[in-house]
Design a protein around this motif. Structure first.
Motif, PDB file in Angstrom:
ATOM      1  N   ALA A 112     159.218 -19.585  57.741  1.00 38.20           N
ATOM      2  CA  ALA A 112     160.486 -20.152  57.289  1.00 38.20           C
ATOM      3  C   ALA A 112     160.336 -21.479  57.033  1.00 38.20           C
ATOM      4  O   ALA A 112     159.434 -22.073  57.762  1.00 38.20           O
ATOM      5  CB  ALA A 112     161.476 -19.749  58.095  1.00 38.20           C
ATOM      6  N   ALA A 113     160.839 -21.979  56.191  1.00 40.01           N
ATOM      7  CA  ALA A 113     160.764 -23.590  56.150  1.00 40.01           C
ATOM      8  C   ALA A 113     161.597 -24.381  57.123  1.00 40.01           C
ATOM      9  O   ALA A 113     161.381 -25.490  57.455  1.00 40.01           O
ATOM     10  CB  ALA A 113     161.119 -24.043  54.701  1.00 40.01           C
ATOM     11  N   CYS A 114     162.715 -23.838  57.717  1.00 40.03           N
ATOM     12  CA  CYS A 114     163.725 -24.151  58.691  1.00 40.03           C
ATOM     13  C   CYS A 114     163.931 -23.198  59.632  1.00 40.03           C
ATOM     14  O   CYS A 114     163.711 -21.983  59.577  1.00 40.03           O
ATOM     15  CB  CYS A 114     164.998 -24.524  57.748  1.00 40.03           C
ATOM     16  SG  CYS A 114     164.851 -25.582  56.449  1.00 40.03           S
ATOM     17  N   VAL A 142     163.415 -21.025  51.388  1.00 39.24           N
ATOM     18  CA  VAL A 142     161.861 -20.887  50.610  1.00 39.24           C
ATOM     19  C   VAL A 142     161.311 -19.576  50.665  1.00 39.24           C
ATOM     20  O   VAL A 142     160.894 -19.118  49.815  1.00 39.24           O
ATOM     21  CB  VAL A 142     160.948 -22.066  51.240  1.00 39.24           C
ATOM     22  CG1 VAL A 142     159.515 -21.911  50.804  1.00 39.24           C
ATOM     23  CG2 VAL A 142     161.731 -23.501  50.889  1.00 39.24           C
ATOM     24  N   SER A 143     161.282 -19.073  52.091  1.00 38.51           N
ATOM     25  CA  SER A 143     160.382 -17.971  52.211  1.00 38.51           C
ATOM     26  C   SER A 143     161.261 -16.558  51.983  1.00 38.51           C
ATOM     27  O   SER A 143     162.215 -16.312  52.920  1.00 38.51           O
ATOM     28  CB  SER A 143     159.882 -17.944  53.560  1.00 38.51           C
ATOM     29  OG  SER A 143     159.341 -16.945  54.079  1.00 38.51           O
ATOM     30  N   GLU A 144     160.868 -15.839  51.212  1.00 41.15           N
ATOM     31  CA  GLU A 144     161.371 -14.499  50.835  1.00 41.15           C
ATOM     32  C   GLU A 144     160.980 -13.649  52.279  1.00 41.15           C
ATOM     33  O   GLU A 144     161.640 -12.918  52.681  1.00 41.15           O
ATOM     34  CB  GLU A 144     160.517 -13.874  49.633  1.00 41.15           C
ATOM     35  CG  GLU A 144     160.666 -12.260  49.659  1.00 41.15           C
ATOM     36  CD  GLU A 144     162.468 -12.000  49.327  1.00 41.15           C
ATOM     37  OE1 GLU A 144     162.764 -10.672  49.603  1.00 41.15           O
ATOM     38  OE2 GLU A 144     163.382 -12.985  48.892  1.00 41.15           O
ATOM     39  N   ARG A 145     159.800 -13.794  52.822  1.00 43.46           N
ATOM     40  CA  ARG A 145     159.497 -12.971  53.892  1.00 43.46           C
ATOM     41  C   ARG A 145     160.490 -13.426  54.981  1.00 43.46           C
ATOM     42  O   ARG A 145     160.931 -12.671  55.951  1.00 43.46           O
ATOM     43  CB  ARG A 145     158.066 -13.492  54.445  1.00 43.46           C
ATOM     44  CG  ARG A 145     157.743 -12.741  55.595  1.00 43.46           C
ATOM     45  CD  ARG A 145     156.055 -12.905  55.712  1.00 43.46           C
ATOM     46  NE  ARG A 145     155.692 -12.363  57.225  1.00 43.46           N
ATOM     47  CZ  ARG A 145     155.506 -13.018  58.137  1.00 43.46           C
ATOM     48  NH1 ARG A 145     155.306 -14.457  58.053  1.00 43.46           N
ATOM     49  NH2 ARG A 145     154.779 -12.442  59.269  1.00 43.46           N
ATOM     50  N   ALA A 146     160.790 -14.698  55.226  1.00 44.67           N
ATOM     51  CA  ALA A 146     161.619 -15.086  56.347  1.00 44.67           C
ATOM     52  C   ALA A 146     163.233 -14.347  56.217  1.00 44.67           C
ATOM     53  O   ALA A 146     163.785 -14.171  56.801  1.00 44.67           O
ATOM     54  CB  ALA A 146     161.850 -16.590  56.356  1.00 44.67           C
ATOM     55  N   ARG A 147     163.514 -14.301  54.759  1.00 47.65           N
ATOM     56  CA  ARG A 147     164.713 -14.008  54.484  1.00 47.65           C
ATOM     57  C   ARG A 147     164.900 -12.217  54.847  1.00 47.65           C
ATOM     58  O   ARG A 147     165.772 -11.707  55.337  1.00 47.65           O
ATOM     59  CB  ARG A 147     165.140 -14.009  52.988  1.00 47.65           C
ATOM     60  CG  ARG A 147     165.782 -15.395  52.598  1.00 47.65           C
ATOM     61  CD  ARG A 147     166.039 -15.449  51.459  1.00 47.65           C
ATOM     62  NE  ARG A 147     165.256 -15.359  50.139  1.00 47.65           N
ATOM     63  CZ  ARG A 147     164.420 -16.223  49.639  1.00 47.65           C
ATOM     64  NH1 ARG A 147     164.251 -17.510  49.871  1.00 47.65           N
ATOM     65  NH2 ARG A 147     163.583 -15.853  48.547  1.00 47.65           N
ATOM     66  N   CYS A 176     169.568 -15.719  47.798  1.00 45.41           N
ATOM     67  CA  CYS A 176     169.091 -15.027  47.109  1.00 45.41           C
ATOM     68  C   CYS A 176     169.988 -14.384  46.323  1.00 45.41           C
ATOM     69  O   CYS A 176     171.269 -14.375  46.634  1.00 45.41           O
ATOM     70  CB  CYS A 176     168.151 -13.860  47.705  1.00 45.41           C
ATOM     71  SG  CYS A 176     168.975 -13.184  49.028  1.00 45.41           S
ATOM     72  N   SER A 177     169.791 -13.606  45.277  1.00 46.29           N
ATOM     73  CA  SER A 177     170.679 -13.075  44.409  1.00 46.29           C
ATOM     74  C   SER A 177     171.002 -11.675  44.611  1.00 46.29           C
ATOM     75  O   SER A 177     170.402 -10.995  45.634  1.00 46.29           O
ATOM     76  CB  SER A 177     170.361 -13.075  42.919  1.00 46.29           C
ATOM     77  OG  SER A 177     169.198 -12.083  42.685  1.00 46.29           O
ATOM     78  N   PRO A 178     172.198 -11.047  44.090  1.00 46.98           N
ATOM     79  CA  PRO A 178     172.650  -9.628  44.409  1.00 46.98           C
ATOM     80  C   PRO A 178     171.421  -8.633  43.788  1.00 46.98           C
ATOM     81  O   PRO A 178     171.438  -7.437  43.751  1.00 46.98           O
ATOM     82  CB  PRO A 178     173.679  -9.618  43.731  1.00 46.98           C
ATOM     83  CG  PRO A 178     174.226 -10.895  43.431  1.00 46.98           C
ATOM     84  CD  PRO A 178     173.054 -11.629  43.349  1.00 46.98           C
ATOM     85  N   ASN A 179     170.363  -9.229  43.171  1.00 44.81           N
ATOM     86  CA  ASN A 179     169.232  -8.376  42.540  1.00 44.81           C
ATOM     87  C   ASN A 179     167.986  -8.548  43.501  1.00 44.81           C
ATOM     88  O   ASN A 179     166.988  -7.935  43.321  1.00 44.81           O
ATOM     89  CB  ASN A 179     168.781  -9.106  41.306  1.00 44.81           C
ATOM     90  CG  ASN A 179     167.983  -7.818  40.556  1.00 44.81           C
ATOM     91  OD1 ASN A 179     168.120  -6.662  40.727  1.00 44.81           O
ATOM     92  ND2 ASN A 179     166.878  -8.155  39.750  1.00 44.81           N
ATOM     93  N   SER A 180     168.393  -8.950  45.016  1.00 42.36           N
ATOM     94  CA  SER A 180     167.353  -9.146  45.840  1.00 42.36           C
ATOM     95  C   SER A 180     167.098  -7.887  46.770  1.00 42.36           C
ATOM     96  O   SER A 180     167.985  -7.149  46.854  1.00 42.36           O
ATOM     97  CB  SER A 180     167.579 -10.248  46.740  1.00 42.36           C
ATOM     98  OG  SER A 180     168.581 -10.230  47.222  1.00 42.36           O
TER      99      SER A 180
END
Length: 271
Positions: A112-114, A142-147, A176-180
């Motif tokens: 993650a960035a933060c 920033v990070s999809e992995r962190a999300r 992130c969007s509802p398409n995530s």
């Protein structure tokens, strides 16, 4: 029957002097006016910093607050704070953890960035004695992995709690969007999006992030809905709650805005 009004609001921390006209000192009263006009009983704030807190404690005296763990290692700090009206809700229990591989350690997780945090509170509704669980968070930008890691940790913690049988409200800036994948993961665990449950749809007018009126996504590209990154999610296995309405609150006095995000307000009917 009783109703609860729930808000999710990324308020843009007070210490961003690059915001020009929309620095906190100039938009603070408009921000507070927006909150008051919505009259929420329960609020999940993101990016709350100490100067924001000072203003809220002075002007929003009808609320109590829970800051939880901090998401910065120096002042002005930052919190995913929960505010509530004690006239409507009684706090029974609360907790907080960092979104990382070691959730009890102050550290970034999954590249993650933060530093990221989840804050939760267990409430009893004063009028009805019904109980509910509220989670509030702010996922990495920033990070999809962190999300993904953050949401998987939140859902894991929820599953292990004895309160998981209760109705659960999750508020947050999910970045992130509802398409995530993140959105679908919540759906797979029984959560519904109150905005859609209230009959709304994702379209060019649905973004919640707008960058003080200068959205980073061009509507001409047909992707405005992808900036609907602030959600109020609900899981109610006992079917005690009903979504009555949900709105993206676009209060503003251009070029002045309450924040660089629009808040979301949902009204829930308790049977």
């Amino acid at each position: 029957m009783h109703t609860l009004r729930i808000m999710s609001f990324n308020i843009r921390g007070a210490h961003h002097q690059q915001d020009g006209l929309n620095i906190w000192e100039q938009r603070a009263l408009l921000n507070i006016e927006t909150i008051r006009s919505c009259d929420p009983d329960l609020i999940g704030f993101q990016e709350l910093q100490l100067e924001n807190l000072n203003m809220y404690q002075h002007h929003l005296t009808e609320y109590e607050s829970l800051l939880g763990l901090r998401a910065a290692d120096s002042e002005p700090y930052e919190y995913v704070a929960i505010f509530w009206k004690p006239a409507r809700l009684t706090l029974l229990k609360a907790g907080s953890f960092w979104l990382s591989e070691m959730p009890q350690t102050f550290a970034k997780g999954w590249d993650a960035a933060c530093i990221r945090v989840a804050n939760w509170a267990h409430f009893r509704v004063v009028e009805s004695e019904k109980e509910l669980l509220h989670y509030n968070t702010h996922l990495d930008h920033v990070s999809e992995r962190a999300r993904r890691g953050g949401v998987q940790l939140i859902l894991q913690r929820l599953t292990s709690m004895p309160e998981s049988r209760l109705p659960i409200v999750v508020t947050g800036d999910f970045n992130c969007s509802p398409n995530s994948f993140v959105y679908r993961l919540f759906q797979e665990h029984g959560f519904v999006d109150t905005y859609l449950a209230a009959g709304k749809s994702d379209n060019l007018n649905a973004p919640t992030f707008h960058d003080f009126g200068c959205s980073l996504v061009s509507k001409e590209e047909g992707k405005g809905w992808e900036q609907r990154i602030d959600w109020i999610l609900l899981r109610d296995k006992q079917e005690l709650l009903q979504v009555r309405l949900s709105e993206i609150v676009r209060d503003a006095k251009p070029p002045l805005y309450p924040s660089d995000h629009y808040p979301v307000i949902s009204e829930i009917l308790l049977e």
